[in-house]
Design an enzyme around this catalytic site. Structure first.
Site, mmCIF file in Angstrom:
data_model
loop_
_atom_site.group_PDB
_atom_site.id
_atom_site.type_symbol
_atom_site.label_atom_id
_atom_site.label_comp_id
_atom_site.label_asym_id
_atom_site.label_seq_id
_atom_site.Cartn_x
_atom_site.Cartn_y
_atom_site.Cartn_z
ATOM 1 C CE1 TYR A 170 -3.959 2.128 0.528
ATOM 2 C CE2 TYR A 170 -2.738 3.127 2.326
ATOM 3 C CZ TYR A 170 -3.816 3.125 1.464
ATOM 4 O OH TYR A 170 -4.741 4.132 1.543
ATOM 5 C CB ALA A 203 -10.226 9.457 6.759
#
Length: 262
Positions: A170, A203
């Site tokens: 990632y 988030a």
């Protein structure tokens, strides 16, 4: 510690009359929050997502709130070039092409590099980096052909700068998104297109809760300056800023939506 909870800011018609395309916008995360924020700022929005049922539900909810003429959707898996072309073709058919493109699609996962399979590595890179490449290329072609300029905002991550165990695939993909953003911005400037990125840290949304251990979420939250995670709409606010005329001289930048810039 004082209460650092953010207050939602109402729209100010920053994108009135514009058409925006947002990928991976069917969920409760940054993509969905961005689609809503763009609509609140007066844009017409075409949302794409690989999940047909969730996409239909998202379109219906937004249409109920903002009107059926303000929002449309098309299934789009960003790993499929045919579907990417169809998404931008739909923007052309409906509204004469996009003015703003938000490349939000990404795929995470946790795996130690020593045990990571080729498939785990390739899947994350194909969605997160290659998908952003495909959509950026399609957007640049649309903007070049229209001759009216445009804006691209890519969703990167602070992991493009920082290291975290289990996130090699990632982090590599998001660092690639940052590099792609810089290079695309240089190439696109000649036909009046700006390309920037946001780099969120943490988030919170339901999928993240399911995919991440409670212990790790607590640890990541504790590292944030405000002692809390970001709401997806707080990241969407920065995306709106980059999409609007308020950032007219910014291009090639990655904006950290966090205290965790290196």
């Amino acid at each position: 510690m004082t209460d650092n909870k953010a207050q939602y800011v109402p729209g100010h018609a920053l994108l009135a009359g514009r058409t925006a395309v947002v990928t991976a916008a069917a969920g409760a995360g940054i993509g969905g929050a961005t689609a809503r924020r763009l609509l609140e700022e007066g844009a017409r929005v075409l949302i794409g997502d690989a999940h047909a049922r969730r996409l239909e539900q998202a379109e219906g909810a937004l249409a109920d709130e903002f009107g059926p003429d303000a929002v449309a959707s098309l299934v789009c898996d960003v790993t499929d070039e045919t579907q990417v072309r169809a998404l931008f073709g739909e923007a052309e058919r409906l509204h004469g092409g996009p003015d703003v493109v938000v490349n939000n699609a990404g795929l995470g996962g946790t795996a130690a590099l020593v045990d990571m399979s080729d498939d785990q590595w390739s899947r994350v890179l194909d969605v997160t980096l290659n998908g952003t490449f495909r959509c950026t290329r399609a957007a640049l072609r649309a903007f070049r052909d229209s001759g009216r300029g445009g804006v691209i905002v890519n969703n990167a991550s602070v992991l493009g700068w920082r290291a975290q165990a289990g996130q090699a695939h990632y982090a590599a993909a998001k660092a690639g998104v940052m590099a792609l953003t810089r290079c695309a911005a240089v190439e696109a400037a000649e036909f009046g297109v700006r390309v920037n990125a946001v780099a969120p840290s943490l988030a919170m949304h339901p999928h993240l809760v399911k995919a991440t251990s409670a212990e790790l979420l607590r640890d990541l939250t504790a590292r944030e300056a405000f002692g809390r995670y970001a709401e997806p709409w707080e990241v969407a606010n920065v995306i709106v800023f980059l999409a609007s005329g308020y950032s007219s001289y910014m291009t090639g930048e990655t904006v950290s939506v966090s205290s965790r810039h290196p």
